[in-house]
Design an enzyme around this catalytic site. Structure first.
Site, PDB file in Angstrom:
ATOM      1  N   ARG A   1       0.943  -1.107  -0.032  1.00  0.00           N
ATOM      2  CA  ARG A   1      -0.363   0.021  -0.447  1.00  0.00           C
ATOM      3  C   ARG A   1       0.725   1.204   0.459  1.00  0.00           C
ATOM      4  O   ARG A   1       0.498   2.356  -1.161  1.00  0.00           O
ATOM      5  CB  ARG A   1      -0.974  -0.255   1.679  1.00  0.00           C
TER       6      ARG A   1
ATOM      7  N   LYS B   1       0.413  24.924  -4.538  1.00  0.00           N
ATOM      8  CA  LYS B   1      -0.051  24.356  -4.436  1.00  0.00           C
ATOM      9  C   LYS B   1      -0.234  22.749  -4.523  1.00  0.00           C
ATOM     10  O   LYS B   1      -0.809  21.695  -5.193  1.00  0.00           O
ATOM     11  CB  LYS B   1      -1.547  24.851  -5.279  1.00  0.00           C
TER      12      LYS B   1
ATOM     13  N   LYS C   1       2.051  39.338  -5.986  1.00  0.00           N
ATOM     14  CA  LYS C   1       0.750  38.937  -5.964  1.00  0.00           C
ATOM     15  C   LYS C   1      -0.087  40.179  -5.541  1.00  0.00           C
ATOM     16  O   LYS C   1      -0.040  41.178  -4.767  1.00  0.00           O
ATOM     17  CB  LYS C   1       0.455  37.699  -5.717  1.00  0.00           C
TER      18      LYS C   1
ATOM     19  N   GLU D   1       1.695  40.044  -9.947  1.00  0.00           N
ATOM     20  CA  GLU D   1       0.080  40.161 -11.440  1.00  0.00           C
ATOM     21  C   GLU D   1      -0.197  40.576 -11.048  1.00  0.00           C
ATOM     22  O   GLU D   1       0.182  41.563 -10.465  1.00  0.00           O
ATOM     23  CB  GLU D   1       0.094  38.967  -9.784  1.00  0.00           C
TER      24      GLU D   1
ATOM     25  N   ASP E   1      -3.294  37.159 -14.696  1.00  0.00           N
ATOM     26  CA  ASP E   1      -4.521  36.265 -13.771  1.00  0.00           C
ATOM     27  C   ASP E   1      -6.067  35.868 -13.886  1.00  0.00           C
ATOM     28  O   ASP E   1      -5.827  37.440 -14.130  1.00  0.00           O
ATOM     29  CB  ASP E   1      -4.223  36.898 -12.355  1.00  0.00           C
TER      30      ASP E   1
END
Length: 284
Positions: free
Chosen positions: A103, A138, A170, A200, A221
Site C-alpha cells: 500500500r 499548491k 501578488k 501579478e 491572472d
C-alpha cells in the site's frame, strides 16, 4: 526526456515515515498471521489504465526497506508512457515483504503517476504552441519536491519551489503595499542580483503600469483570451508572460495560442486523479 531522479536521501525519510504510519505499533497483523516468512513469489506492478509513470523509485524503496531480499526489474521507468495492463516492474522474493509494503508503494506510485499523466495531457493540449506548462506551490505539505518531480516526468516545468526562489508580487502584496509601484520599488531595492521579480496583474491597465517598472515576468491572472492576446502584444518580449487562473484541458490550447510563454496550472498537483496501478501476484 532528460529526467533526473531525486536522490535517495531525499526519498528515504518520506518512505520510512509512510511505512511507519502504515505498520503502526504491532506490525502487519494480517500478513504475519497468514503468510509464512519462507514463502517466495513473483508479483508485477500493473497499470489498470493508460498514463505516465512517476514515483517508481519511491515504490521500490518501500519494498526494499521492508526486505533487502527482493529482486526488482523495471520495465517502464519514470516518464514512460504505459498502456492499460502494461507491466511497470516485476518483483521476486519474500511474498510477506511485498504485501506489507504494497500500500505504501502504491500510494506514492499512483499519486505521482496521476500527476505525471495529468501534466502530459496538458502538454499535449498545447502542442504546436510555444507555451510551457508549469506547476504551482499548491502542493501536498511535505510532498512538494515529489509532486514537482512528477510534473517534470509528465513533460511539464516547475514554477517556484518555495517563497525563497524568487519575488512574486501578488494581488494581496499590492493591496498591502499600496499599489504596484511601491511594491515593485521595494522589491527592486531588496532583491539580490540573481533574484527575478514577477508581478501579478488582472487588467491591461495594471499591466501597463507594471511594464513601466521593468519586471522580469508578469502573471496575467484570470484574463479573458482577448485580453491575454493584447497583453502579449503590449509586453512585446520585454518580460516573460504567464497565464494563470482556472485553466483546463478544454481552454489550454486557446490560451496557448495567445502567445503567452507559460501556463501555470494548480490542479496538476492539488487535484490530479491517481493513475490506477495494482500489484498482482504470479506464483512461481
Amino acid at each position: 526526456m532528460n529526467l533526473s531522479s531525486l536522490p535517495a536521501f531525499m526519498l528515504e525519510p518520506l518512505v520510512r515515515a509512510a511505512l511507519l504510519e502504515d505498520v503502526g505499533r504491532a506490525g502487519d497483523l494480517t500478513t504475519d498471521a497468514v503468510v509464512p516468512n519462507s514463502h517466495r513469489a513473483t508479483a508485477v506492478l500493473v497499470a489498470r489504465q493508460t498514463g505516465v509513470v512517476a514515483g517508481l523509485d519511491l515504490a521500490m524503496l518501500a519494498f526494499r526497506l521492508v526486505s533487502q531480499d527482493l529482486e526488482i526489474t523495471v520495465e517502464r521507468a519514470d516518464g514512460s508512457q504505459i498502456g492499460q495492463d502494461g507491466i511497470i516492474a516485476t518483483l521476486t522474493g519474500p511474498a510477506a515483504a511485498m504485501l506489507t509494503a504494497e500500500r505504501t508503494a502504491l500510494n506514492f506510485l499512483c499519486h505521482l503517476s496521476g500527476i505525471a499523466t495529468a501534466t502530459a495531457s496538458m502538454v499535449a493540449a498545447v502542442r504546436g504552441h510555444a507555451a510551457k506548462i508549469v506547476c504551482t506551490r499548491k502542493t501536498t505539505p511535505g510532498l512538494r519536491a515529489l509532486e514537482k518531480y512528477a510534473v517534470r516526468a509528465g513533460g511539464g516545468f516547475n514554477h517556484r519551489f518555495g517563497l525563497d526562489d524568487a519575488i512574486l508580487i501578488k494581488d494581496n502584496h499590492i493591496a498591502v503595499a499600496g499599489g504596484i509601484r511601491p511594491a515593485m520599488e521595494r522589491a527592486r531595492t531588496s532583491a539580490g542580483h540573481l533574484i527575478k521579480i514577477e508581478v501579478e496583474v488582472e487588467t491591461l491597465a495594471q499591466l501597463e503600469e507594471a511594464l513601466r517598472l521593468a519586471p522580469d515576468a508578469v502573471l496575467l491572472d484570470n484574463m479573458a483570451v482577448d485580453d491575454l492576446r493584447q497583453a502579449v502584444a503590449m509586453v512585446a518580449g520585454r518580460a516573460i508572460t504567464e497565464a494563470s487562473g482556472r485553466i483546463t484541458l478544454d481552454t489550454a490550447a486557446e490560451i496557448a495560442a495567445t502567445g503567452v510563454d507559460l501556463i501555470s496550472v494548480g490542479w496538476l498537483t492539488h487535484s490530479a486523479p491517481i493513475l490506477d496501478i495494482g500489484l498482482d501476484f504470479r506464483e512461481s
